[in-house]
Every structure is written in C-alpha cells, then in structure tokens.
Design a protein around this motif. Structure first.
Motif, PDB file in Angstrom:
ATOM      1  N   PRO A 156      36.778  24.773  39.693  1.00  0.00           N
ATOM      2  CA  PRO A 156      36.468  25.896  38.798  1.00  0.00           C
ATOM      3  C   PRO A 156      37.388  27.088  39.046  1.00  0.00           C
ATOM      4  CG  PRO A 156      34.695  25.533  40.391  1.00  0.00           C
ATOM      5  CD  PRO A 156      35.599  24.362  40.481  1.00  0.00           C
ATOM      6  N   ASP A 157      37.785  27.292  40.301  1.00  0.00           N
ATOM      7  CA  ASP A 157      38.691  28.404  40.607  1.00  0.00           C
ATOM      8  C   ASP A 157      40.046  28.205  39.929  1.00  0.00           C
ATOM      9  OD1 ASP A 157      37.361  29.945  43.244  1.00  0.00           O
ATOM     10  OD2 ASP A 157      36.771  27.857  42.984  1.00  0.00           O
ATOM     11  N   ALA A 158      40.544  26.955  39.927  1.00  0.00           N
ATOM     12  CA  ALA A 158      41.842  26.677  39.310  1.00  0.00           C
ATOM     13  C   ALA A 158      41.787  26.920  37.804  1.00  0.00           C
ATOM     14  CB  ALA A 158      42.257  25.238  39.605  1.00  0.00           C
ATOM     15  N   ILE A 159      40.688  26.521  37.173  1.00  0.00           N
ATOM     16  CA  ILE A 159      40.542  26.740  35.730  1.00  0.00           C
ATOM     17  C   ILE A 159      40.471  28.229  35.420  1.00  0.00           C
ATOM     18  CG2 ILE A 159      38.993  26.399  33.756  1.00  0.00           C
ATOM     19  CD1 ILE A 159      38.211  23.709  34.994  1.00  0.00           C
ATOM     20  N   LEU A 160      39.699  28.960  36.213  1.00  0.00           N
ATOM     21  CA  LEU A 160      39.567  30.400  35.984  1.00  0.00           C
ATOM     22  C   LEU A 160      40.879  31.136  36.236  1.00  0.00           C
ATOM     23  CD1 LEU A 160      36.051  31.008  37.576  1.00  0.00           C
ATOM     24  CD2 LEU A 160      36.636  31.010  35.141  1.00  0.00           C
ATOM     25  N   GLU A 161      41.662  30.654  37.196  1.00  0.00           N
ATOM     26  CA  GLU A 161      42.963  31.274  37.467  1.00  0.00           C
ATOM     27  C   GLU A 161      43.839  31.235  36.222  1.00  0.00           C
ATOM     28  OE1 GLU A 161      44.305  32.902  39.836  1.00  0.00           O
ATOM     29  OE2 GLU A 161      43.108  32.536  41.638  1.00  0.00           O
ATOM     30  N   VAL A 162      43.838  30.079  35.528  1.00  0.00           N
ATOM     31  CA  VAL A 162      44.652  29.939  34.318  1.00  0.00           C
ATOM     32  C   VAL A 162      44.102  30.811  33.195  1.00  0.00           C
ATOM     33  CG1 VAL A 162      45.422  28.328  32.535  1.00  0.00           C
ATOM     34  CG2 VAL A 162      45.391  27.612  34.933  1.00  0.00           C
ATOM     35  N   LEU A 163      42.784  30.753  32.989  1.00  0.00           N
ATOM     36  CA  LEU A 163      42.188  31.535  31.902  1.00  0.00           C
ATOM     37  C   LEU A 163      42.351  33.037  32.128  1.00  0.00           C
ATOM     38  CD1 LEU A 163      38.848  29.581  31.251  1.00  0.00           C
ATOM     39  CD2 LEU A 163      41.032  29.383  30.034  1.00  0.00           C
ATOM     40  N   SER A 164      42.333  33.452  33.382  1.00  0.00           N
ATOM     41  CA  SER A 164      42.423  34.887  33.682  1.00  0.00           C
ATOM     42  C   SER A 164      43.832  35.438  33.508  1.00  0.00           C
ATOM     43  CB  SER A 164      41.933  35.162  35.107  1.00  0.00           C
ATOM     44  OG  SER A 164      42.797  34.571  36.061  1.00  0.00           O
ATOM     45  N   LEU A 165      44.824  34.543  33.289  1.00  0.00           N
ATOM     46  CA  LEU A 165      46.193  35.008  33.053  1.00  0.00           C
ATOM     47  C   LEU A 165      46.299  35.816  31.768  1.00  0.00           C
ATOM     48  CD1 LEU A 165      48.239  31.828  34.094  1.00  0.00           C
ATOM     49  CD2 LEU A 165      47.942  33.957  35.381  1.00  0.00           C
TER      50      LEU A 165
ATOM     51  N   ASP B  26      28.439  29.612  46.034  1.00  0.00           N
ATOM     52  CA  ASP B  26      28.396  28.882  44.766  1.00  0.00           C
ATOM     53  C   ASP B  26      28.223  29.804  43.567  1.00  0.00           C
ATOM     54  OD1 ASP B  26      28.680  26.434  46.027  1.00  0.00           O
ATOM     55  OD2 ASP B  26      26.512  26.177  46.308  1.00  0.00           O
ATOM     56  N   VAL B  27      28.309  31.110  43.793  1.00  0.00           N
ATOM     57  CA  VAL B  27      28.163  32.084  42.710  1.00  0.00           C
ATOM     58  C   VAL B  27      29.523  32.713  42.416  1.00  0.00           C
ATOM     59  CG1 VAL B  27      27.020  34.181  41.925  1.00  0.00           C
ATOM     60  CG2 VAL B  27      25.786  32.557  43.389  1.00  0.00           C
ATOM     61  N   ILE B  28      29.939  32.646  41.139  1.00  0.00           N
ATOM     62  CA  ILE B  28      31.222  33.206  40.722  1.00  0.00           C
ATOM     63  C   ILE B  28      30.960  34.425  39.841  1.00  0.00           C
ATOM     64  CG2 ILE B  28      33.369  32.777  39.471  1.00  0.00           C
ATOM     65  CD1 ILE B  28      33.057  29.817  40.148  1.00  0.00           C
ATOM     66  N   HIS B  29      31.496  35.558  40.234  1.00  0.00           N
ATOM     67  CA  HIS B  29      31.313  36.805  39.500  1.00  0.00           C
ATOM     68  C   HIS B  29      32.522  37.047  38.600  1.00  0.00           C
ATOM     69  CE1 HIS B  29      27.865  38.366  41.967  1.00  0.00           C
ATOM     70  NE2 HIS B  29      28.345  37.436  42.778  1.00  0.00           N
ATOM     71  N   LEU B  30      32.268  37.357  37.331  1.00  0.00           N
ATOM     72  CA  LEU B  30      33.328  37.644  36.366  1.00  0.00           C
ATOM     73  C   LEU B  30      33.346  39.145  36.086  1.00  0.00           C
ATOM     74  CD1 LEU B  30      32.719  34.690  33.875  1.00  0.00           C
ATOM     75  CD2 LEU B  30      34.282  34.780  35.817  1.00  0.00           C
ATOM     76  N   THR B  31      34.535  39.725  36.183  1.00  0.00           N
ATOM     77  CA  THR B  31      34.666  41.174  36.021  1.00  0.00           C
ATOM     78  C   THR B  31      35.639  41.502  34.895  1.00  0.00           C
ATOM     79  OG1 THR B  31      36.472  41.268  37.641  1.00  0.00           O
ATOM     80  CG2 THR B  31      34.214  41.533  38.476  1.00  0.00           C
ATOM     81  N   LYS B  32      35.432  42.639  34.280  1.00  0.00           N
ATOM     82  CA  LYS B  32      36.311  43.106  33.207  1.00  0.00           C
ATOM     83  C   LYS B  32      37.580  43.685  33.816  1.00  0.00           C
ATOM     84  CE  LYS B  32      36.789  44.243  28.729  1.00  0.00           C
ATOM     85  NZ  LYS B  32      36.700  43.304  27.599  1.00  0.00           N
TER      86      LYS B  32
END
Length: 329
Positions: A302-311, A322-328
């Motif tokens: 999941p970290d690898a996928i989020l790294e790409v999307l966050s680009l 196991d908790v992932i926080h999404l920030t603006k």
C-alpha cells in the motif's frame, strides 16, 4: 420412499434423479430427515471404533426398525420397508456399531443438510467449485454460503462481499445469487457481483450470457446484456444501468491487478483496506473526492501505491502500524 434408492443415496451411488427423489423426500418433513439420518448412522457408524466397542448391533437394529415402522405408519408415505429390512439384516453381519449409544446419535448425515461457507479474510482471494460444477472466485473479505443437500433442487448462494461466477448451464434449474434481498438469477453465464456489507448497494456486471436482477420493488426482474452493469440501492431499491466498453476491467482483481480510471481516493482506499488489511484515516475529508488513474499489481505494498498516487501533490501520508493517515498537501 423406495428403500433401494435410499441405500444407493447413502452409499454415494445414486444418480442425479435418485438424489433429487431422496432429498425432496427428506426435506418434506423433519420426520423423514430424521429417519434418513438414522439409516445413515446404522449403516456407517461402524467406522467409529469407540461406538463399535460399546454398542449391541442387533439390539440397535431392532430398535431402529421399530422406529421406522412407527414413522411409516404416521407418515403419508406408507410404502413397505420389507426389502430394506432384509438389506439391513444382511448388512448387520458387517456392521459393528449402530445408532443409539447412551441416547446419543452421531451427527454424520446432518452435515449434508448444513450450510457450507467459503470465505476470505482481508488480503486473501480464493477460488471454489460448487456442487454443480459452477466456479466462483472470491475477492478479499468475502463470504459465500450455500446448502449442499439442496443443490439438486435449488442452486442458490448467499453472497456478502465480491465474487465472480462462471455458472454451469442448466436450463431447468436457475442459479441464484442472493445479496441483501436482491437476487441475480441466471441459467448459465459469467458475471461479477459486488455486495459489500458496508456499501448500501449491490452491483452486478455481466460478461457473458444473460442475468435477471430482482428486488423487492421489482420482483419480475430486469434483464442485463453482456457489457452492462446494474447498481441497485439497498435502501430505496432504485436501479441504475451502466454500459461498459471493457467489462473485463471489473475482473482485474482476479488477475492480481488494481486498475483505476478516474476513481475517487475514497473508493481506492476502501479497496486497499480489503486487500491489505489496513485502515485509512482522512485528516482532510476533501481528499475523499480526489480522482486518480493508475495500474498496479496487488503484490505492490500500500505504501508503494500511495507513493505513486501522491506524486500528483494532492496529498501526503504517514503510517502508524496498520493505520495510514492521509494529509492535505
């Protein structure tokens, strides 16, 4: 009920029509089902060594015969069991155990009438073959329940989660997927059903053949054609029909792919929670509606996928267990 057919059924030698006769008879009343179970115990309890050491076979058989005779008199089925008694008598020479041991009967045949459940947890996928040869693929966090004993008279499964079906053709016996009071009825086809517990909808996508969608306000059903997807709201039962140019994209999860085409971040993280057994926390709720397009392997973290999307610089993230926080951003 013909006792020869009962014996063949219990020995696993009956054909489809004979199985149908016995199962219909057994389901007709609790007394019939109990009688069938007792016959099974008498014929096959010999496999249990502890029962063999404790039970008087002849006494148990005499008791069982009396029970059968009593039930037959009380039943609307008044056929003679004379030939069956003769077979049981011959079988007694080989049987070293029987039904009643201290008043306790072993629940062997009852398994035939029990619910069968196939399920996956978060991060898992599975494939199963149903009694009629139909195949089903289960996505993560999915449960499929059916009754094995009724399969020759009723092909019906209860689904919670998401699954893809390839149904064996049988024009006389429809195949029904039941989810939240909504039925998908087919005769032989390939389709995907999504009915997540946390989502207030059931989505059926047809790839081949035809299916009929039924709901409490539309019991007559609506027919889908290949390439169509129908979403039914489980609160209002209102239906929405969508045409897909590439319906196979719905099945990327079977091939281990995650493909997004202008999907909201909310829908993406919801899917990732099922696949990776993680939890997402939005520190800014406006992120939920951000849209993304991409193609990933389910082997990706999941970290690898989020790294790409966050680009895209739309969001950032950090992880605590196991908790992932999404920030603006």
């Amino acid at each position: 009920m013909n006792e020869d057919i009962i014996l063949k059924y219990l020995q696993g030698k009956a054909d489809a029509q004979e199985c149908l006769e016995v199962e219909t008879w057994a389901q007709d009343s609790p007394e019939h089902q109990k009688t069938l179970e007792q016959l099974y115990y008498t014929l096959f309890i010999a496999d249990r060594a502890d029962a063999r050491d404790r039970i008087d076979t002849e006494s148990a058989l005499r008791k069982l015969k009396g029970e059968i005779k009593k039930k037959e008199k009380e039943s609307s089925y008044k056929r003679s069991f004379t030939r069956f008694y003769r077979m049981v008598g011959m079988a007694a020479a080989f049987i070293a155990g029987a039904v009643f041991a201290g008043g306790v009967a072993y629940g062997l045949l009852s398994d035939r009438f029990a619910d069968y459940t196939v399920s996956t947890s978060a991060g898992q996928r599975a494939q199963a073959t149903l009694p009629d040869g139909s195949k089903v693929w289960l996505n993560a966090s999915t449960s499929l329940v059916y009754k094995n004993s009724l399969w020759s008279t009723k092909r019906e499964v209860d689904l919670s989660g998401e699954a893809y079906f390839e149904v064996a053709k049988n024009k006389y016996l429809p195949f029904i997927v039941s989810s939240k009071k909504i039925n998908t009825r087919v005769l032989g086809t390939k389709f995907n059903v999504r009915a997540r517990a946390e989502e207030h909808r059931v989505v059926t996508t047809l790839l081949q053949g035809s299916v009929q969608m039924e709901s409490p306000i539309a019991p007559e059903g609506r027919i889908l054609k290949p390439g169509q997807s129908m979403t039914i709201d489980t609160h209002t039962y209102q239906a929405e029909l969508v045409e897909y140019s590439s319906p196979n994209d719905i099945l990327t999860w079977i091939d281990g792919r995650l493909r997004f085409n202008r999907n909201t971040l909310s829908s993406i993280t919801s899917l990732m929670e099922k696949l990776y057994d993680v939890k997402f926390v939005y520190e800014d709720s406006s992120l939920r509606n951000e849209q993304f397009t991409g193609d990933f392997s389910t082997d990706s973290t999941p970290d690898a996928i989020l790294e790409v999307l966050s680009l895209t610089n739309h969001f950032g993230f950090y992880r605590k267990g196991d908790v992932i926080h999404l920030t603006k951003q």
